[in-house]
Design an enzyme around this catalytic site. Structure first.
Site: not given
Ligand code: TXD
Length: 310
Positions: A13, A15-16, A120-122, A153, A177
């Site tokens: 997504g 971040v990734g 990284v996930t919240n 920040r 966090h």
């Molecule tokens: O400081 C920090 N740690 C953070 C945390 C800063 C920014 C974002 N933070 C958290 O990272 C945010 O609250 C989310 O929990 C994650 C990912 O954030 P992002 O903005 O990248 O979210 P997206 O764009 O929705 O991307 C998440 C992707 C998306 O493409 C889904 O299809 C995928 O995760 N996804 C999966 N991939 C693999 N396997 C599974 N099971 C899965 N489920 C969803």
């Protein structure tokens, strides 16, 4: 020539994908992008590979909906999950993301027994604790990204306030966090001078407040997602510190075994990051007020971890 390091990024997504981009732009290694959505990791990997001739990187970029391509990764960055929507707290995400992160960790560790996991996930601190438990890895090899972002920040706001280069500004943020994070003005400096010497307490308090709600400020603006450029840059700083064995001191979510008076819990503290992962937890002396704020933050993390029965 030794093979390039292998970096897996789960969750392609916002971040990734940015982690993948910054990692190849810095020539840190080959990248495997994994996501559940068909076509997205493959499409983004292909697109990024085609930026290679322009940026001058030769990294191999692969996208997949499965995990076989991730085998023998050096580092696995886990961003899979749901992001916050306006009005949602990080903790609302707890159960849904615990399920996702748990299954991702199972898949990853089955194929990369020696990897270092960066979460990284919240909600971040609880997800790191979960990943550590599930992986069976030593705590040195499971670490979470948050403090670098929070302090970046704070550094940005301090630099703007004083009209100086961001490069001159170092900031210190401890704790989980979330809303209980603990920015430490005493240890935040401009060219070595503590900001407490440069700014009045009331103004520092405002910058601290903006830092603590820095994520929500961006969610409020974007509406359809949360911050990703600075989170990805922060994550890649960790990847680089590890792969290049820099022994860099960075604030990360690390396992505490008595340090700062906390045992058996992941919380944000300064650590030394090198090729072995978290090579040391750095302990600094806190004032009674700072320690109390840190304790409150650790208690908030403990509550989530208890809710998840970890
Ligand atoms: O400081 C920090 N740690 C953070 C945390 C800063 C920014 C974002 N933070 C958290 O990272 C945010 O609250 C989310 O929990 C994650 C990912 O954030 P992002 O903005 O990248 O979210 P997206 O764009 O929705 O991307 C998440 C992707 C998306 O493409 C889904 O299809 C995928 O995760 N996804 C999966 N991939 C693999 N396997 C599974 N099971 C899965 N489920 C969803």
């Amino acid at each position: 020539m030794p093979a390039r390091p292998k970096i897996t990024v789960v969750g392609a997504g916002n971040v990734g994908a940015s982690v993948a981009q910054y990692a190849v732009e810095k020539n840190l290694g080959d990248v495997v992008l994994v996501d559940v959505v068909e076509g997205i990791p493959q499409g983004k990997a292909l697109d990024l590979a085609q930026a290679g001739p322009i940026h001058g990187y030769d990294a191999r970029l692969v996208g997949s909906n499965g995990y076989d391509e991730t085998a023998d990764s050096d580092i696995v960055v886990i961003t899979a999950g749901l992001a916050r929507k306006p009005g949602m707290t990080r903790d609302d995400l707890l159960f849904k993301n615990a399920e996702i992160v748990g299954s991702v960790v199972d898949q990853v560790v089955a194929r990369s027994r020696n990897a270092i996991l960066i979460l990284v996930t919240n909600p971040l601190d609880a997800m790191v604790q979960l990943a550590w438990k599930k992986s069976g890895f030593p705590p040195q090899r499971v670490v979470g990204m948050a403090g670098i972002l929070d302090s970046a920040r704070f550094r940005t706001f301090i630099a703007w306030e004083l009209g100086v280069s961001v490069e001159n500004v170092h900031a210190f943020v401890l704790g989980g966090h979330g809303d209980t994070m603990v920015p430490l003005p005493r240890y935040s400096t401009v060219a070595g001078i503590p900001i407490t010497e440069l700014l009045p307490p009331a103004r520092i308090a405002e910058l601290v407040k903006r830092t603590a709600s820095g994520g929500a400020e961006i969610v409020g603006l974007l509406k359809s997602g949360s911050a990703y450029y600075a989170p990805a840059a922060s994550t890649v700083e960790m990847v680089e510190a590890i792969l290049r064995d820099k022994k860099k001191i960075l604030p990360c979510a690390a396992y505490l075994d008595g340090q700062y008076g906390v045992r058996g819990l992941y919380v944000g503290v300064p650590v030394k990051l090198g090729r072995a992962g978290v090579e040391q937890v750095i302990e600094i002396t806190l004032t009674p007020e700072e320690q109390a704020a840190f304790d409150r933050s650790a208690a908030a993390v403990r509550e989530l971890v208890t809710t998840l029965k970890l």
